[in-house]
Write an enzyme that holds these catalytic residues in place. Structure first.
Site, mmCIF file in Angstrom:
data_model
loop_
_atom_site.group_PDB
_atom_site.id
_atom_site.type_symbol
_atom_site.label_atom_id
_atom_site.label_comp_id
_atom_site.label_asym_id
_atom_site.label_seq_id
_atom_site.Cartn_x
_atom_site.Cartn_y
_atom_site.Cartn_z
ATOM 1 N N CYS A 93 -41.698 -10.272 4.157
ATOM 2 C CA CYS A 93 -40.410 -10.753 4.630
ATOM 3 C C CYS A 93 -39.616 -11.618 3.664
ATOM 4 O O CYS A 93 -38.461 -11.311 3.360
ATOM 5 C CB CYS A 93 -40.583 -11.496 5.950
ATOM 6 N N HIS A 160 -36.892 -17.792 7.317
ATOM 7 C CA HIS A 160 -38.084 -17.717 6.458
ATOM 8 C C HIS A 160 -37.749 -17.823 4.963
ATOM 9 O O HIS A 160 -38.375 -17.193 4.119
ATOM 10 C CB HIS A 160 -38.860 -16.427 6.719
#
Length: 501
Positions: A93, A160
């Protein structure tokens, strides 16, 4: 000769696109004279980017899945263009998300693993640590570029790319932003007055629809980032029961919780596209749907991947450990095989894109930044390298370079060993960064990467490897080094990443 052809195409496209804008302006002027309520609406296209988490290329019905259901994503493809060869710039990610925000390949950004990263302290090699555990503030983000072009900007959902206030989306060009963790009853940063009993996918969709309505009279950029279908698998009971009662596909795991999570995303897409339609914004809005990396088959640490509250629904079935399958693609998230990097990509923009198209253009997530700049008429950030290309010619007329080269560098242990890769046309080369061995595949004949052709095509292997090495040097890629603590008996143990201590 190639440069001459490119200049000719670019000139033709500029004429075409400018004519489209001129035509739209004339139509808008006529409508505004007839209907004064049209006056004040913006001319620049709105942009909505919807990002799924860990959704695989083979998970959606529009890509051939017969168990999962996503009718609104199928409709989005029918009304737009579906890409068959779209890729995330990384198989996890954070680096993939950084590539979207920066327009740069992960090794250039300095983020090549998820933040903070995986760590196997006794392995044969010691892997490089992210140079930065947040999106560098000196990078001009896609949101900052669009703000300069007059856009209202918002980011809702999973980020993130750094947890501190200096690295929050609000510090990276987004006018509005709320990010958090989990699926149900979690706190958002910054907090909002809302119904926390709602599933997080519903809550961030609420933020998105509110933002659209509030900014409907000016150009806007909305980034909606879902947590589905990331582990731990969790979903609403009614949808889980629906898929538990459904006949399984014998060629697919048919995990009912995973399928329910996909439907949660699909419902979000439906709500976003409906509010665009209700507000009369659909024709003038480009909607992009993408995933940040390939689908997960099982957790790297081999523990159950189902949320504790939902484990009783699965009992002792193997589906406690198996989320999905990327077949016919090889492997999964955390590898540079096709199953780890090839993604679903659907783009709808009625003003430019004719519906029902399927494209074989090679696409990387580094392309979104230059594409969106072109769509918005925004200038590239001064002094910042953009590694991607604009997809606008592909969106408007299907034009693309079938021999384009795209790259990956994932120098850490995860579901495989550290590796780099290049795809150029139909050919793909993977370099094992531990042994320095290379493997060559032809994806048009072997989408499953089952047959290494490197010994049969030594010149092709040599040429692609040279291109990969040149790219690694140009982007500042960092490599594993011999590990003085190597222990063959402990090598597969997972440890605590140094940056987490």
């Amino acid at each position: 000769m190639i440069a001459l052809i490119n200049h000719k195409w670019r000139d033709r496209f500029c004429i075409y696109f400018n004519l489209k804008i001129l035509t739209s302006s004339i139509v808008f002027l006529v409508l505004s004279l007839i209907n004064p309520s049209v006056q004040g609406q913006n001319h620049q296209p709105n942009i909505v980017f919807i990002l799924a988490d860990d959704l695989g290329w083979a998970d959606l019905p529009v890509y051939g899945n017969t168990f999962n259901e996503a009718p609104h994503l199928t409709k989005l493809a029918e009304e737009g263009i579906q890409f068959m060869k779209a890729y995330a710039a990384a198989p996890v990610c954070s680096p993939s998300r950084a590539s979207i925000q920066s327009g740069q390949y992960p090794p250039r950004v300095g983020i090549t693993d998820f933040i903070t990263g995986h760590w196997r302290p006794y392995e044969e090699v010691r892997v490089p640590i992210n140079r930065t555990q947040f999106l560098p503030t000196e990078i001009t983000t896609i949101a900052e570029s669009l703000k300069s072009a007059g856009y209202a900007t918002a980011y809702f959902g999973k980020w993130h790319l750094g947890n501190g206030p200096d690295h929050h989306p609000l510090a990276q060009g987004y006018d509005e932003a709320n990010v958090g963790t989990g699926f149900y009853n979690v706190n958002m940063i910054p907090s909002r007055s809302e119904d926390k009993s709602q599933r997080l996918s519903e809550r961030i969709t609420n933020y998105g629809t509110d933002f659209i309505r509030k900014n409907k009279d000016q150009p806007f950029f909305l980034f909606l980032s879902h947590y589905d279908v990331h582990v731990q698998l969790d979903a609403d009971h009614d949808l889980i029961e629906k898929y538990q009662s459904k006949a399984k596909d014998p060629t697919y795991p048919s995990n009912p919780i995973y399928a329910a999570m996909i439907e949660h995303i699909d419902r979000s897409v439906a709500r976003i596209t409906q509010v665009l339609e209700d507000e009369g914004l659909s024709d003038n809005t480009m909607v992009l749907f993408f995933s940040d990396n390939g689908g997960l088959i099982s957790r790297f640490d081999q523990i159950p991947l189902v949320a504790t509250s939902k484990l009783p629904l699965i009992n002792d079935e193997p589906l406690q450990y198996i989320a999905s399958s990327n077949a016919p693609l090889r492997s999964e998230k955390g590898t540079v095989y096709e199953g780890g990097i090839r993604e679903p990509l659907i783009i709808k923009w009625p003003a430019i894109i004719s519906g029902g198209q399927v494209s074989d253009a090679l696409v990387s997530s580094v392309d979104f930044f230059p594409t969106i700049l072109d769509v918005a008429g925004a200038s590239p950030p001064a002094g910042q390298t953009l590694d991607g290309i604009s997809l606008l010619p592909t969106l408007s007329s299907g034009t693309h370079n079938p021999e384009r080269a795209i790259f990956w560098h994932y120098p850490v242990y995860h579901h495989d060993v550290p590796a780099s890769a290049i795809r150029k046309g139909d050919w793909k080369l993977i370099e094992n960064l531990v042994t320095k061995e290379t493997a060559l595949y032809n994806l048009s004949a072997d989408i499953s990467e089952a047959m290494d052709l490197s010994r049969l095509y030594p010149e092709k292997t040599k040429a692609l490897y040279a291109l990969l090495q040149e790219w690694q040097e140009k982007t500042g890629a960092e490599f594993p080094s011999p590990n003085p603590d190597f222990d063959s008996e402990k090598r597969y143990r997972w440890g605590t990443h140094p940056d987490r201590k």
